[in-house]
Design a protein around this motif. Sequence first.
Motif, PDB file in Angstrom:
ATOM      1  N   VAL A  11      -9.157   1.648  -7.342  1.00 29.39           N
ATOM      2  CA  VAL A  11      -7.944   1.516  -6.540  1.00 29.39           C
ATOM      3  C   VAL A  11      -8.339   1.574  -5.068  1.00 29.39           C
ATOM      4  CG1 VAL A  11      -5.699   2.497  -5.980  1.00 29.39           C
ATOM      5  CG2 VAL A  11      -6.551   2.616  -8.326  1.00 29.39           C
ATOM      6  N   ALA A  12      -7.881   0.587  -4.326  1.00 29.45           N
ATOM      7  CA  ALA A  12      -8.193   0.554  -2.891  1.00 29.45           C
ATOM      8  C   ALA A  12      -7.499   1.699  -2.180  1.00 29.45           C
ATOM      9  CB  ALA A  12      -7.730  -0.780  -2.291  1.00 29.45           C
ATOM     10  N   GLU A  13      -8.225   2.335  -1.269  1.00 21.66           N
ATOM     11  CA  GLU A  13      -7.594   3.338  -0.405  1.00 21.66           C
ATOM     12  C   GLU A  13      -6.814   2.592   0.676  1.00 21.66           C
ATOM     13  OE1 GLU A  13     -10.572   5.981   1.117  1.00 21.66           O
ATOM     14  OE2 GLU A  13     -11.696   5.873  -0.747  1.00 21.66           O
ATOM     15  N   LYS A  14      -5.810   3.258   1.205  1.00 24.09           N
ATOM     16  CA  LYS A  14      -4.996   2.585   2.229  1.00 24.09           C
ATOM     17  C   LYS A  14      -5.821   2.323   3.491  1.00 24.09           C
ATOM     18  CE  LYS A  14      -0.544   4.418   0.706  1.00 24.09           C
ATOM     19  NZ  LYS A  14      -0.898   5.501  -0.196  1.00 24.09           N
ATOM     20  N   PHE A  54       4.009  -1.458   7.980  1.00 23.65           N
ATOM     21  CA  PHE A  54       4.843  -1.735   6.810  1.00 23.65           C
ATOM     22  C   PHE A  54       4.247  -2.879   5.994  1.00 23.65           C
ATOM     23  CE2 PHE A  54       8.553  -3.983   4.937  1.00 23.65           C
ATOM     24  CZ  PHE A  54       8.947  -2.990   4.040  1.00 23.65           C
ATOM     25  N   ARG A  55       3.775  -3.912   6.691  1.00 22.13           N
ATOM     26  CA  ARG A  55       3.154  -5.052   6.006  1.00 22.13           C
ATOM     27  C   ARG A  55       1.881  -4.623   5.284  1.00 22.13           C
ATOM     28  NH1 ARG A  55       3.601  -9.168   2.911  1.00 22.13           N
ATOM     29  NH2 ARG A  55       2.091 -10.833   3.261  1.00 22.13           N
ATOM     30  N   ILE A  56       1.066  -3.801   5.930  1.00 23.83           N
ATOM     31  CA  ILE A  56      -0.173  -3.337   5.297  1.00 23.83           C
ATOM     32  C   ILE A  56       0.128  -2.508   4.056  1.00 23.83           C
ATOM     33  CG2 ILE A  56      -2.192  -1.835   5.599  1.00 23.83           C
ATOM     34  CD1 ILE A  56      -2.299  -2.763   8.519  1.00 23.83           C
ATOM     35  N   LEU A  57       1.138  -1.662   4.129  1.00 20.11           N
ATOM     36  CA  LEU A  57       1.508  -0.844   2.966  1.00 20.11           C
ATOM     37  C   LEU A  57       2.014  -1.716   1.820  1.00 20.11           C
ATOM     38  CD1 LEU A  57       3.213   2.200   4.724  1.00 20.11           C
ATOM     39  CD2 LEU A  57       0.977   2.137   3.587  1.00 20.11           C
ATOM     40  N   LEU A  58       2.761  -2.765   2.135  1.00 19.70           N
ATOM     41  CA  LEU A  58       3.206  -3.700   1.090  1.00 19.70           C
ATOM     42  C   LEU A  58       2.006  -4.392   0.444  1.00 19.70           C
ATOM     43  CD1 LEU A  58       6.359  -5.449   2.611  1.00 19.70           C
ATOM     44  CD2 LEU A  58       6.288  -3.742   0.793  1.00 19.70           C
ATOM     45  N   LYS A  61       0.273  -1.986  -1.888  1.00 18.31           N
ATOM     46  CA  LYS A  61       1.012  -1.863  -3.144  1.00 18.31           C
ATOM     47  C   LYS A  61       0.732  -3.053  -4.056  1.00 18.31           C
ATOM     48  CE  LYS A  61       5.651  -0.931  -4.921  1.00 18.31           C
ATOM     49  NZ  LYS A  61       7.075  -0.781  -4.591  1.00 18.31           N
ATOM     50  N   ARG A  62       0.609  -4.221  -3.460  1.00 13.64           N
ATOM     51  CA  ARG A  62       0.396  -5.435  -4.251  1.00 13.64           C
ATOM     52  C   ARG A  62      -1.051  -5.606  -4.696  1.00 13.64           C
ATOM     53  NH1 ARG A  62       1.958 -11.579  -2.251  1.00 13.64           N
ATOM     54  NH2 ARG A  62       1.262 -12.648  -4.124  1.00 13.64           N
ATOM     55  N   TYR A  63      -1.993  -5.247  -3.828  1.00  7.59           N
ATOM     56  CA  TYR A  63      -3.410  -5.537  -4.108  1.00  7.59           C
ATOM     57  C   TYR A  63      -4.271  -4.284  -4.279  1.00  7.59           C
ATOM     58  CZ  TYR A  63      -2.281 -10.300  -2.592  1.00  7.59           C
ATOM     59  OH  TYR A  63      -1.736 -11.548  -2.473  1.00  7.59           O
ATOM     60  N   TYR A  66      -7.087  -4.819  -6.392  1.00  2.40           N
ATOM     61  CA  TYR A  66      -7.953  -5.926  -5.971  1.00  2.40           C
ATOM     62  C   TYR A  66      -8.505  -5.550  -4.607  1.00  2.40           C
ATOM     63  CZ  TYR A  66      -5.264  -8.229  -9.637  1.00  2.40           C
ATOM     64  OH  TYR A  66      -4.659  -8.541 -10.827  1.00  2.40           O
ATOM     65  N   THR A  67      -9.472  -4.657  -4.632  1.00  3.72           N
ATOM     66  CA  THR A  67      -9.918  -4.001  -3.397  1.00  3.72           C
ATOM     67  C   THR A  67     -10.410  -4.978  -2.328  1.00  3.72           C
ATOM     68  OG1 THR A  67     -12.081  -3.645  -4.419  1.00  3.72           O
ATOM     69  CG2 THR A  67     -10.498  -1.851  -4.553  1.00  3.72           C
ATOM     70  N   LYS A  68     -11.195  -5.958  -2.750  1.00  2.00           N
ATOM     71  CA  LYS A  68     -11.744  -6.898  -1.763  1.00  2.00           C
ATOM     72  C   LYS A  68     -10.625  -7.641  -1.036  1.00  2.00           C
ATOM     73  CE  LYS A  68     -15.461  -9.176  -2.916  1.00  2.00           C
ATOM     74  NZ  LYS A  68     -16.376 -10.200  -3.487  1.00  2.00           N
ATOM     75  N   ARG A  69      -9.633  -8.104  -1.803  1.00  5.52           N
ATOM     76  CA  ARG A  69      -8.509  -8.835  -1.212  1.00  5.52           C
ATOM     77  C   ARG A  69      -7.729  -7.943  -0.250  1.00  5.52           C
ATOM     78  NH1 ARG A  69      -6.485 -13.054   1.015  1.00  5.52           N
ATOM     79  NH2 ARG A  69      -4.373 -13.616   0.486  1.00  5.52           N
ATOM     80  N   TYR A  70      -7.483  -6.719  -0.666  1.00  2.14           N
ATOM     81  CA  TYR A  70      -6.721  -5.807   0.198  1.00  2.14           C
ATOM     82  C   TYR A  70      -7.461  -5.530   1.501  1.00  2.14           C
ATOM     83  CZ  TYR A  70      -4.970  -1.542   2.230  1.00  2.14           C
ATOM     84  OH  TYR A  70      -4.522  -0.616   3.127  1.00  2.14           O
ATOM     85  N   TYR A  71      -8.769  -5.231   1.406  1.00  4.08           N
ATOM     86  CA  TYR A  71      -9.510  -4.873   2.619  1.00  4.08           C
ATOM     87  C   TYR A  71      -9.630  -6.052   3.588  1.00  4.08           C
ATOM     88  CZ  TYR A  71     -10.667  -0.443   0.435  1.00  4.08           C
ATOM     89  OH  TYR A  71     -10.591   0.794  -0.152  1.00  4.08           O
ATOM     90  N   THR A  72      -9.776  -7.274   3.064  1.00  2.00           N
ATOM     91  CA  THR A  72      -9.842  -8.419   3.980  1.00  2.00           C
ATOM     92  C   THR A  72      -8.507  -8.634   4.687  1.00  2.00           C
ATOM     93  OG1 THR A  72      -9.375  -9.951   2.149  1.00  2.00           O
ATOM     94  CG2 THR A  72     -11.684  -9.645   2.744  1.00  2.00           C
ATOM     95  N   LEU A  73      -7.403  -8.455   3.950  1.00  2.00           N
ATOM     96  CA  LEU A  73      -6.088  -8.608   4.577  1.00  2.00           C
ATOM     97  C   LEU A  73      -5.821  -7.495   5.596  1.00  2.00           C
ATOM     98  CD1 LEU A  73      -3.972  -9.723   1.506  1.00  2.00           C
ATOM     99  CD2 LEU A  73      -4.511 -11.089   3.526  1.00  2.00           C
TER     100      LEU A  73
END
Length: 198
Positions: A11-14, A54-58, A61-63, A66-73
Amino acid sequence: MISEPVKKEEVAEKRIGFTVVLHVFMIVVASAYPEGEFFLWLTIGLVAEALIVFRILLLWKRYKHYTKRYYTLQVYWMLTGAAIYAVIPFVRVTYSTAYFAIMLVGTLLLFLLGYSSRSWLAKVFLNPKKINLLRMLPIVLFVIIMIGLFTMAVLQVKEMHPNVGLSVFLYMLGAFLLFVAGPFSMTEERLEELKNAD
């Protein structure tokens, strides 16, 4: 019979702490420079930051699985926010002048150009065949810094307000960050395609 341990799903950390600290620092500087209307611009900056968080938190929640996707975003929003806050001093210098409309159109064109060139930039970052272009990025940053310093010096000699020179320099730095941010918004599948493209 001993059952095999279940593999824990990653699970990706925030990890938004660094992004928020960087952005808030930039917001305070952008609100204080040039002088005047500090609390108005601080409020504008903090509202923009609240929307980014708020966008990052959304996205988390979605990714979050999918840690790689979340961290790049997250990197994309960190760089995009930094680009926006770097532009604010130039907006403040020009918004009460005739140059504001030109600056606004120019900024919108920069955003569109940055978005449309993100595939090319992704190739530069990922494709081994484009390594020579990747080596040019620090040179481009150096040129931007030199142009910014030269602009500041020229504007000082012409006895213009000292805020103008530094604001132009920060604007150029913001434009550079905007271009660098683009590839981080792309999907993994698209990045893989570009990695192997000619």
